[in-house]
Scaffold this active site. Structure first.
Site, short mmCIF file in Angstrom:
data_model
loop_
_atom_site.label_atom_id
_atom_site.label_comp_id
_atom_site.label_asym_id
_atom_site.label_seq_id
_atom_site.Cartn_x
_atom_site.Cartn_y
_atom_site.Cartn_z
N ASP A 174 0.85 -1.19 0.00
CA ASP A 174 0.00 0.00 0.00
C ASP A 174 0.89 1.25 0.00
O ASP A 174 1.89 1.30 0.71
CB ASP A 174 -0.92 0.01 1.23
N ASN A 193 -12.74 -3.28 2.83
CA ASN A 193 -13.63 -2.13 2.94
C ASN A 193 -14.61 -2.18 1.77
O ASN A 193 -14.21 -2.38 0.63
CB ASN A 193 -12.82 -0.83 2.90
N GLN A 229 -14.50 2.37 1.50
CA GLN A 229 -13.82 1.99 0.26
C GLN A 229 -13.56 3.23 -0.59
O GLN A 229 -14.45 4.06 -0.79
CB GLN A 229 -14.68 0.99 -0.52
N VAL A 263 -11.15 2.86 -3.52
CA VAL A 263 -10.80 2.38 -4.86
C VAL A 263 -11.76 1.24 -5.20
O VAL A 263 -11.82 0.23 -4.48
CB VAL A 263 -9.34 1.89 -4.94
N HIS A 296 -10.39 -5.34 -3.23
CA HIS A 296 -9.04 -5.58 -2.70
C HIS A 296 -9.12 -6.00 -1.24
O HIS A 296 -9.98 -5.54 -0.49
CB HIS A 296 -8.14 -4.34 -2.85
N HIS A 307 -6.99 -5.94 2.25
CA HIS A 307 -5.85 -5.35 2.95
C HIS A 307 -5.26 -6.42 3.86
O HIS A 307 -6.00 -7.08 4.61
CB HIS A 307 -6.29 -4.19 3.85
#
Ligand code: 5GP
Length: 118
Positions: free
Chosen positions: A35, A91, A98, A100, A104, A106
């Site tokens: 990240d 998220n 969220q 993006v 995804h 994390h």
């Protein structure tokens, strides 16, 4: 997918190597990279190469892919030697924080994480 389609987020650009990223894992189905604004000493994002915008938009046909992502993130945690534990976060949507809209996971580790999250 056309390069300028709504599904073409910056994560798709990372998959196509149009934006640089510190990639830690890749296979046919997914890609993991560090990240850019880490929230823990280890903070990795794992994304499917298929541009699913968010968890709730995954289809029944994506079940194997979702399982692959979860298994793969545990392998990456092992690779990163997060032996004292870690957290996996997805998220989802506005209230989930969220930002993006390409699904995804994390992976956060190398520090004790508080609960509940903010
Ligand atoms: P979200 O808030 O959607 O759950 O997570 C998006 C994550 O993407 C954030 O943690 C943010 O720091 C990360 N991010 C945003 N832009 C970039 C980028 O260009 N490169 C990398 N490596 N991470 C990014």
């Amino acid at each position: 997918m056309p390069a300028d389609s709504p599904e073409d987020t910056l994560f798709s650009k990372i998959i196509r190597r149009e934006i640089p990223a510190d990639i830690v894992y890749e296979d046919d189905l997914c890609l993991a990279f560090r990240d850019i604004t880490p929230q823990a000493p280890t903070h990795i994002l794992l994304i499917p190469k298929k541009p699913i915008p968010q968890l709730g938009e995954a289809a029944a046909g994506d079940k194997a892919l979702l399982g692959h992502l979860l298994y793969t993130i545990s392998e990456i945690a092992r690779q990163e030697k997060l032996d004292d534990g870690y957290r996996v976060v997805i998220n989802t949507g506005k209230n989930g924080g969220q930002t993006v809209f390409h699904l995804h996971l994390h992976l956060l580790g190398d520090r004790a994480l508080g609960w509940p999250p903010g």
